[in-house]
Scaffold this motif. Structure first.
Motif, PDB file in Angstrom:
ATOM      1  N   HIS A 126       0.831  -1.201   0.000  1.00 31.52           N
ATOM      2  CA  HIS A 126       0.000   0.000   0.000  1.00 31.52           C
ATOM      3  C   HIS A 126       0.869   1.256   0.000  1.00 31.52           C
ATOM      4  N   ALA A 127       1.944   1.230   0.765  1.00 24.99           N
ATOM      5  CA  ALA A 127       2.839   2.389   0.832  1.00 24.99           C
ATOM      6  C   ALA A 127       3.496   2.643  -0.517  1.00 24.99           C
ATOM      7  N   PHE A 128       3.930   1.590  -1.201  1.00 27.18           N
ATOM      8  CA  PHE A 128       4.589   1.759  -2.493  1.00 27.18           C
ATOM      9  C   PHE A 128       3.611   2.189  -3.581  1.00 27.18           C
ATOM     10  N   ASP A 129       2.332   1.934  -3.367  1.00 27.45           N
ATOM     11  CA  ASP A 129       1.326   2.361  -4.345  1.00 27.45           C
ATOM     12  C   ASP A 129       1.045   3.864  -4.277  1.00 27.45           C
ATOM     13  N   LYS A 130       1.510   4.501  -3.201  1.00 26.94           N
ATOM     14  CA  LYS A 130       1.273   5.936  -3.025  1.00 26.94           C
ATOM     15  C   LYS A 130       2.480   6.743  -3.492  1.00 26.94           C
ATOM     16  N   GLU A 131       2.234   7.830  -4.166  1.00 25.35           N
ATOM     17  CA  GLU A 131       3.309   8.673  -4.684  1.00 25.35           C
ATOM     18  C   GLU A 131       4.094   9.362  -3.577  1.00 25.35           C
ATOM     19  N   GLU A 132       3.415   9.671  -2.457  1.00 30.05           N
ATOM     20  CA  GLU A 132       4.068  10.473  -1.415  1.00 30.05           C
ATOM     21  C   GLU A 132       4.831   9.653  -0.390  1.00 30.05           C
ATOM     22  N   THR A 133       4.931   8.341  -0.567  1.00 31.81           N
ATOM     23  CA  THR A 133       5.648   7.493   0.392  1.00 31.81           C
ATOM     24  C   THR A 133       7.123   7.886   0.455  1.00 31.81           C
ATOM     25  N   THR A 134       7.670   7.891   1.665  1.00 29.87           N
ATOM     26  CA  THR A 134       9.066   8.285   1.882  1.00 29.87           C
ATOM     27  C   THR A 134       9.869   7.117   2.449  1.00 29.87           C
ATOM     28  N   LYS A 135      11.171   7.261   2.398  1.00 31.82           N
ATOM     29  CA  LYS A 135      12.075   6.278   3.001  1.00 31.82           C
ATOM     30  C   LYS A 135      11.773   6.138   4.483  1.00 31.82           C
ATOM     31  N   GLU A 136      11.548   7.268   5.155  1.00 26.53           N
ATOM     32  CA  GLU A 136      11.243   7.249   6.586  1.00 26.53           C
ATOM     33  C   GLU A 136       9.958   6.484   6.874  1.00 26.53           C
ATOM     34  N   GLY A 137       8.979   6.610   5.969  1.00 28.23           N
ATOM     35  CA  GLY A 137       7.718   5.896   6.136  1.00 28.23           C
ATOM     36  C   GLY A 137       7.905   4.394   6.052  1.00 28.23           C
TER      37      GLY A 137
END
Length: 402
Positions: A366-377
């Motif tokens: 789900h995180a990788f499907d979002k454009e705003e995902t960060t390394k910290e996330g």
């Protein structure tokens, strides 16, 4: 003439014979029974460890060998190497496929062949430098974790007699995302252990493996470029031959959910700087220590005019995810150190909480499907699953080093 095998034995591992030879000899009859006339699939088989595993398993004469790797050139060299080696057994049914193991064409090939008796997966992002930004992290986790599960789902349709997937020493108390991904991979494969036997191995650096710093030393010397290495980071090393044998012993002799590792002592650790110095001396050079990459690059120009002084820059490690030491076992894991002469075995691993693991995998996807995902996330998601994940962030990457 420089002989790399001789150099590794005398200057890196300090072993003139493989540490695994006695264990293989003592279990030779059983290994033959489990491998002879069996079908074998090796994924990532063109890499350093995968190709060494292939050489180790071929002596037991499997009926077929299929090798899958995305590196077509490396598979060509693997075949040339095997065909050019005196005395090596190659089954008539030997074929290499340049394909991604998570691709539709791989699934088609696997199902049409009716599965395999022995499956070993060496496909992995294995470098700490793979952790650059969110894009490199997604590719790393996709290969090491999410695609591994896709493979396991496929294997469950036609279960193998033995399944092996390589791990890393960096999975023990991980400090970088690569190590954490392999620790998660261990849970992923163990979650399928009620469907077919799964085994893995954590082991040391493979001396002069593809893409490793020592292998880079050889490239630098060939091009008369300076050497750069950390002087403070210590690592365990095994030879290429030993790496394949460790995985073979784990794959065939290991109990379900066993984790093998080499029995090495702290005194056997080496620094990359010491290997670099020994390598230069073996090539007839004297080391000229420099205080920066720039100084080393400038002074390397003299090598083109026949200078015997070889510039190096040995520095203190300060890049993200670098552990100053290596370990194979955590404080909470139980080991059997008496079963084999060369290898320890982590025992008592249970099937992980499948619901908790499934949540992690869904959160990552789900995180990788979002454009705003960060390394910290992503680090936060992993930490929620691996409480002992203590990520070392310095803001510096190995890509900033020679």
């Amino acid at each position: 003439m420089f002989n790399l095998e001789y150099f590794i034995a005398n200057n890196v591992t300090k072993r003139t014979k493989s540490m695994c030879n006695l264990d293989i000899a003592q279990n030779y009859e059983y290994l033959s029974k489990k491998i002879c006339n069996k079908s074998v699939l090796v994924i990532g088989g063109a890499g350093s460890i995968g190709s060494s595993f292939i050489k180790a398993i071929l002596q037991f004469q499997p009926s077929s060998l299929v090798v899958v790797d995305t590196n077509e050139n490396a598979m060509t060299e693997l075949t040339r190497d095997l065909r050019s080696t005196k005395g090596i057994y190659i089954p008539i049914d030997y074929i290499t496929y340049p394909m991604d193991f998570a691709s539709p064409v791989f699934k088609k090939m696997f199902l049409n062949r009716g599965g395999f008796d022995i499956v070993a997966n060496f496909s992995a992002h294995k470098h700490v430098r793979s952790e650059r930004d969110i894009y490199s992290i997604e590719a790393l986790i996709l290969n090491n974790v999410l695609n591994a599960r896709t493979l396991l789902d496929l294997l469950a349709e036609l279960p193998p007699e033995e399944f092996f997937c390589v791990s890393t020493d960096k999975a023990a108390n991980p400090v970088n995302i690569m190590g954490a991904s392999k620790r998660i991979m261990e849970d992923v494969i163990f979650s399928y252990s009620d469907k077919f036997p799964v085994k893995t191995a954590r082991f040391a650096n493979v001396a002069f493996s593809n893409g490793s710093l020592p292998a880079g030393f050889l490239e630098r010397i060939q091009k008369l470029q300076p050497l750069s290495a950390p002087r403070d980071v210590k690592r365990y090393f095994v030879s290429p031959e030993e790496s394949g044998q460790i995985c073979l012993l784990s794959c065939i002799l290991g109990d379900n959910r066993a984790i093998f590792f080499p029995k090495l002592t702290e005194a056997q650790m080496m620094t990359f700087a010491s290997i670099g110095t020994a390598l230069l001396e073996a090539h007839g050079f004297r080391v000229l220590e420099c205080s920066s990459d720039k100084e080393a690059i400038d002074k390397a120009e003299a090598l083109k005019n026949g200078s015997s002084l070889y510039p190096v820059h040995y520095s203190i490690s300060d890049t993200t995810g670098e552990k100053p030491f290596e370990e194979f076992v955590t404080e909470t894991e139980t080991t059997d150190m008496n079963r084999y002469r060369s290898l320890g075995v982590i025992t008592g691993k249970t099937i992980p909480d499948k619901e908790r693991l499934e949540k992690l995998l869904k959160d990552l996807k789900h995180a990788f499907d979002k454009e705003e995902t960060t390394k910290e996330g992503i680090i936060s998601i992993i930490k929620a699953y691996l409480p002992n994940f203590k990520h070392i962030e310095t803001g510096k990457s190995l890509d900033n080093r020679m």
